[in-house]
Motif scaffolding. Structure first.
Motif, PDB file in Angstrom:
ATOM      1  N   ARG A  75      86.292 -24.242  39.790  1.00 57.65           N
ATOM      2  CA  ARG A  75      85.425 -25.251  39.817  1.00 57.65           C
ATOM      3  C   ARG A  75      84.021 -24.857  39.214  1.00 57.65           C
ATOM      4  O   ARG A  75      83.208 -25.521  38.810  1.00 57.65           O
ATOM      5  CB  ARG A  75      85.254 -25.676  41.325  1.00 57.65           C
ATOM      6  CG  ARG A  75      85.906 -26.672  41.692  1.00 57.65           C
ATOM      7  CD  ARG A  75      85.740 -26.376  43.562  1.00 57.65           C
ATOM      8  NE  ARG A  75      85.084 -27.752  43.806  1.00 57.65           N
ATOM      9  CZ  ARG A  75      85.345 -29.106  44.053  1.00 57.65           C
ATOM     10  NH1 ARG A  75      86.815 -29.084  43.773  1.00 57.65           N
ATOM     11  NH2 ARG A  75      84.838 -30.165  44.628  1.00 57.65           N
ATOM     12  N   ILE A  76      83.985 -23.528  39.477  1.00 58.00           N
ATOM     13  CA  ILE A  76      82.761 -22.865  39.154  1.00 58.00           C
ATOM     14  C   ILE A  76      82.632 -22.773  37.514  1.00 58.00           C
ATOM     15  O   ILE A  76      81.763 -23.207  37.014  1.00 58.00           O
ATOM     16  CB  ILE A  76      82.396 -21.486  39.791  1.00 58.00           C
ATOM     17  CG1 ILE A  76      82.529 -21.686  41.311  1.00 58.00           C
ATOM     18  CG2 ILE A  76      81.373 -20.430  39.152  1.00 58.00           C
ATOM     19  CD1 ILE A  76      82.664 -20.176  42.128  1.00 58.00           C
ATOM     20  N   MET A  78      84.212 -24.310  35.437  1.00 57.21           N
ATOM     21  CA  MET A  78      84.349 -25.929  34.520  1.00 57.21           C
ATOM     22  C   MET A  78      83.089 -26.451  34.643  1.00 57.21           C
ATOM     23  O   MET A  78      82.463 -26.909  33.610  1.00 57.21           O
ATOM     24  CB  MET A  78      85.450 -26.709  35.270  1.00 57.21           C
ATOM     25  CG  MET A  78      85.035 -27.249  36.590  1.00 57.21           C
ATOM     26  SD  MET A  78      86.505 -28.493  37.098  1.00 57.21           S
ATOM     27  CE  MET A  78      85.756 -29.415  38.132  1.00 57.21           C
ATOM     28  N   SER A  79      82.328 -26.277  35.703  1.00 53.47           N
ATOM     29  CA  SER A  79      80.737 -27.185  35.921  1.00 53.47           C
ATOM     30  C   SER A  79      79.907 -26.449  35.053  1.00 53.47           C
ATOM     31  O   SER A  79      79.097 -26.972  34.453  1.00 53.47           O
ATOM     32  CB  SER A  79      80.802 -27.038  37.231  1.00 53.47           C
ATOM     33  OG  SER A  79      80.540 -26.056  38.177  1.00 53.47           O
ATOM     34  N   LEU A  80      80.051 -24.982  35.218  1.00 53.19           N
ATOM     35  CA  LEU A  80      78.974 -24.224  34.378  1.00 53.19           C
ATOM     36  C   LEU A  80      79.050 -24.289  32.839  1.00 53.19           C
ATOM     37  O   LEU A  80      78.323 -24.763  32.093  1.00 53.19           O
ATOM     38  CB  LEU A  80      79.253 -22.800  34.458  1.00 53.19           C
ATOM     39  CG  LEU A  80      78.510 -22.340  36.017  1.00 53.19           C
ATOM     40  CD1 LEU A  80      79.159 -20.461  35.989  1.00 53.19           C
ATOM     41  CD2 LEU A  80      77.069 -22.207  36.020  1.00 53.19           C
ATOM     42  N   ALA A  82      80.532 -27.257  31.432  1.00 52.77           N
ATOM     43  CA  ALA A  82      80.015 -28.523  31.244  1.00 52.77           C
ATOM     44  C   ALA A  82      78.524 -28.617  31.124  1.00 52.77           C
ATOM     45  O   ALA A  82      77.905 -29.236  30.164  1.00 52.77           O
ATOM     46  CB  ALA A  82      80.244 -29.683  32.370  1.00 52.77           C
ATOM     47  N   MET A  83      77.787 -27.807  32.136  1.00 51.60           N
ATOM     48  CA  MET A  83      76.436 -27.649  31.777  1.00 51.60           C
ATOM     49  C   MET A  83      75.849 -27.257  30.512  1.00 51.60           C
ATOM     50  O   MET A  83      75.019 -27.494  29.725  1.00 51.60           O
ATOM     51  CB  MET A  83      75.793 -26.743  33.016  1.00 51.60           C
ATOM     52  CG  MET A  83      75.960 -27.392  34.360  1.00 51.60           C
ATOM     53  SD  MET A  83      75.249 -26.083  35.638  1.00 51.60           S
ATOM     54  CE  MET A  83      75.974 -26.893  36.883  1.00 51.60           C
ATOM     55  N   ALA A  84      76.627 -26.181  30.128  1.00 47.89           N
ATOM     56  CA  ALA A  84      76.193 -25.444  28.925  1.00 47.89           C
ATOM     57  C   ALA A  84      76.532 -26.595  27.695  1.00 47.89           C
ATOM     58  O   ALA A  84      75.746 -26.393  26.797  1.00 47.89           O
ATOM     59  CB  ALA A  84      77.057 -24.275  28.721  1.00 47.89           C
ATOM     60  N   LYS A  93      81.613 -33.704  30.818  1.00 43.47           N
ATOM     61  CA  LYS A  93      82.094 -34.095  32.048  1.00 43.47           C
ATOM     62  C   LYS A  93      83.044 -33.102  32.559  1.00 43.47           C
ATOM     63  O   LYS A  93      84.137 -33.000  32.071  1.00 43.47           O
ATOM     64  CB  LYS A  93      82.584 -35.281  32.538  1.00 43.47           C
ATOM     65  CG  LYS A  93      81.382 -36.374  32.961  1.00 43.47           C
ATOM     66  CD  LYS A  93      81.737 -37.662  33.368  1.00 43.47           C
ATOM     67  CE  LYS A  93      80.699 -38.638  33.934  1.00 43.47           C
ATOM     68  NZ  LYS A  93      81.322 -39.856  34.419  1.00 43.47           N
ATOM     69  N   SER A  94      82.997 -32.324  33.884  1.00 42.97           N
ATOM     70  CA  SER A  94      84.084 -31.549  34.115  1.00 42.97           C
ATOM     71  C   SER A  94      85.030 -32.222  35.366  1.00 42.97           C
ATOM     72  O   SER A  94      84.473 -33.120  36.040  1.00 42.97           O
ATOM     73  CB  SER A  94      83.592 -30.114  34.882  1.00 42.97           C
ATOM     74  OG  SER A  94      82.793 -30.413  36.109  1.00 42.97           O
ATOM     75  N   PHE A  95      86.296 -32.054  35.310  1.00 48.62           N
ATOM     76  CA  PHE A  95      87.399 -32.541  36.317  1.00 48.62           C
ATOM     77  C   PHE A  95      87.941 -31.570  37.079  1.00 48.62           C
ATOM     78  O   PHE A  95      88.548 -30.702  36.333  1.00 48.62           O
ATOM     79  CB  PHE A  95      88.085 -33.651  35.589  1.00 48.62           C
ATOM     80  CG  PHE A  95      87.239 -34.820  34.757  1.00 48.62           C
ATOM     81  CD1 PHE A  95      86.855 -35.781  35.885  1.00 48.62           C
ATOM     82  CD2 PHE A  95      86.903 -34.745  33.574  1.00 48.62           C
ATOM     83  CE1 PHE A  95      86.002 -37.066  35.192  1.00 48.62           C
ATOM     84  CE2 PHE A  95      86.271 -35.881  33.037  1.00 48.62           C
ATOM     85  CZ  PHE A  95      85.612 -36.818  33.860  1.00 48.62           C
TER      86      PHE A  95
END
Lengths: 426, 426
Positions: A75-76, A78-80, A82-84, A93-95
């Motif tokens: 989760r950490i 994938m979201s980082l 997606a931000m980058a 978008k992350s899933f």
């Protein structure tokens, strides 16, 4: 325009700088016109750190809770990521595994994927955005519980997602340039393989080559997903794992090389059961007992019975990590089986020669044995399949054996190629 | 046997030892016979560390990805806590906000709970197990996207879950013993309040008392959930926030104390608009302009107009964090509003005296002003509600003001009680 699934492992996203580097690669691929779906592992040591924490609060944590804990890592990352990617002006978008529709059975800690329903991922790419999916995790259909896929789980997520989406290729990014004819740390003249069949890759993975896990290749073969193993540190083409008949640019079936590579494995041990009564059904009973202890057996050799005594010896190899369990079970069941003694040996090595071409080329075994004999290396056990020959040697002889066989089958690279691959820092 | 929702904040689960300590408290409560549902925040600094990471990869990360990132923190703490409770022989299962049925709107970063459907939590307690739920997070109904609830979100999760389950009480564990008549760091003779009404607690929270956030109390009042604020470091009874009419053990309505407490707030600033034409609608126009900049206004004072000039001064207070936005907007609109000049002052303090009893006791204001006058403290602004009187003073005078008012309204504890509460290390 192709649909490409890219998978990045933990070492490729170990820190903020690595994540930004991977994001640039993703943005470039997207801008080049392809549809991109990314599968990502947890950052560097995150998973190990979480396991440490768990052990601090409980010596035997429930596997369901362990899965919830470990999936926080992806989760950490994938979201980082997606931000980058968004930060480079490419929408992403992350899933989670659940959101991406990765449905598994309920075997926490080593769940198997039973279905992939990637409708949200598909919507995202149809909107022209990059979908970033957590590797290694899924969700049970009935209870909506989070599961993990076990070792190599992110590779399996990537191939399963590629199959579910009908992707053109699944790119597995790693810290080596691809699949090699042997481990370059052992055989410095090893060459990168440009193309290898699923069957050969399966035998390589099962025989100790670590670049792809077995189940990922199995998944790829079952759904016919081309897998491109390549480096996340360069733009070199890597190794394409695909169906057996390579098609060249003119549409012709290409001739396969006889031998794909030489794999080796130091992780096995050998148990010899001495003085077994040579009566029908005895061997079957022994391996029932061992299997009942949850031990996977690899190679088996039964000596010719000495007619005078009516006794024989049976040797088999197994993962050294299963050694204690196997020895304990056999010792406990000695009265029933009726053998004389047990010998345990974990100083063995296994060499495997793999190639779909050997099916139609007789004499490969003879050439292998000759190469080893010329190098003065003794063979203790032999097993063969249609496209693989494996031999057990002393562990100390294994590196020499790999080099001798690699040379004997003309796998060594040209001088200047060797320099290139010797320079990748492996 | 009661159904109890317990909420533990990040400082109560900061490391493995703290988690084990909280697990013991949960196991003890379960063994004492109650049904226990636990809401937990992320461990210690986890959330700040994740925000740091996000800022390293992107200066302005999409809020949706930020929510996915931050919710990883509660996944880690909830699964570790479930492991620790299981390790004590009490069965426990952890649930994400989504699994616990916390449905929110789609305002990422500060979502509002729209429904709670805790069927899995209910099943778990019906099986005699402890349910451990991630605070601060929910899921959108339509898109299944993960959301966070903003500041104080875990308290709100706890109260909302208690409402959804029809729990007997929601226990909020914190690092202080409860709600105090004033901040003990400012007024060392402050006493813990045993019971306080929702309305009083709302005024306290809105006036700067930090022990509970406003929205959590609002939720509790709307669904009539008794909230027990208590320390996770002791077994003392804390403060019960409940409906106005306390019922004693004999079933009689208990008499309320006139004053619940003295709150103070140093986070506001004051803007004075000098030389505003004293014509109808001018003040309304000014506050429309300020509201349009997203600024929340607290207190407003308009001076009596000087008849000779036809001009007046208008002062208002606002969160100091909104000061720049308000000053920029007012400066930009000066031609339209037609004032002479602006003054900005962030060296103010606000003192609020709160008590439902003051509704039926005239003279409370007079007593407050007299206490401040006797202490030589000047009052700059005044605002009142039915159960609150607030005054603005110089920031330097605020601590003296709190102590003077606390004493004047007989809130000071007895000598030996003061020692007890002075000893909690705050």
């Amino acid at each position: 325009m192709a649909l490409v699934v890219q998978k990045y492992g933990g070492s490729s996203v170990a820190d903020a700088d690595s994540i930004k580097r991977v994001a640039k690669r993703i943005a470039a691929a997207k801008r080049a016109g392809d549809d991109i779906v990314v599968v990502v592992s947890a950052m560097g040591d995150t998973t190990d750190d979480l396991i440490d924490l768990a052990q601090q609060v409980s010596p035997l944590p429930p596997q369901r809770e362990m899965d919830i804990l470990l999936t926080a890592g992806e989760r950490i990352s994938m979201s980082l990521l997606a931000m980058a990617v968004n930060n480079l002006g490419v929408k992403a978008k992350s899933f989670t595994g659940q959101q991406a529709g990765v449905i598994t059975d309920a075997v926490h800690g080593k769940a198997r994927i039973v279905d992939v329903v990637p409708s949200r991922v598909r919507e995202t790419i149809e909107r022209g955005q990059v979908a970033i999916v957590a590797g290694f995790q899924g969700v049970t259909q009935d209870t909506n519980d989070v599961t993990t896929l076990g070792r190599g789980g992110s590779d399996t997520t990537a191939v399963a997602l590629a199959a579910g989406l009908g992707a053109d290729v699944c790119e597995i990014y790693t810290d080596v340039d691809g699949v090699f004819t042997a481990d370059p740390r052992v055989a410095p003249s090893a060459r990168k393989v440009d193309r290898i069949s699923y069957d050969e890759m399966l035998e390589m993975a099962a025989s100790g080559a670590k670049v792809l896990v077995l189940r990922c290749v199995e998944y790829g073969r079952r759904f016919n997903v081309p897998i491109h193993v390549r480096s996340s540190f360069s733009n070199h083409t890597g190794t394409l794992v695909t169906d057996e008949k390579g098609i060249d640019e003119k549409g012709d079936v290409m001739e396969q090389p006889i031998i794909a590579g030489v794999a080796h494995d130091r992780s096995e041990a050998k148990i010899t059961i001495v003085g077994v009564p040579d009566v029908p059904g005895k061997a079957a009973r022994i391996f029932e007992v061992v299997a009942g202890a949850g031990v996977n057996i690899d190679m088996i050799v039964q000596n010719v019975s000495a007619a005078a005594t009516g006794l024989t010896d049976i040797s088999f190899t197994l993962p050294a990590s299963d050694g204690t369990a196997a020895m304990a079970t056999l010792t406990e069941r000695q009265p029933e089986i009726g053998y004389a003694s047990l010998q345990y040996d974990d100083t063995i090595g296994k060499l495997s020669l793999i190639g779909a071409g050997m099916k139609s080329h007789p004499g490969v075994s003879a050439q292998l044995f000759a190469a080893l004999a010329n190098a003065g290396i003794n063979i203790e056990m032999i097993s063969t399949s249609e496209i693989r020959i494996s031999v057990v040697t002393r562990a100390d002889d294994l590196d020499d054996a790999v080099r001798a066989v690699h040379t004997a089958f003309d796998l060594d690279s040209e001088q200047d190629e060797a320099v290139v691959y010797g320079g990748t820092g492996r």
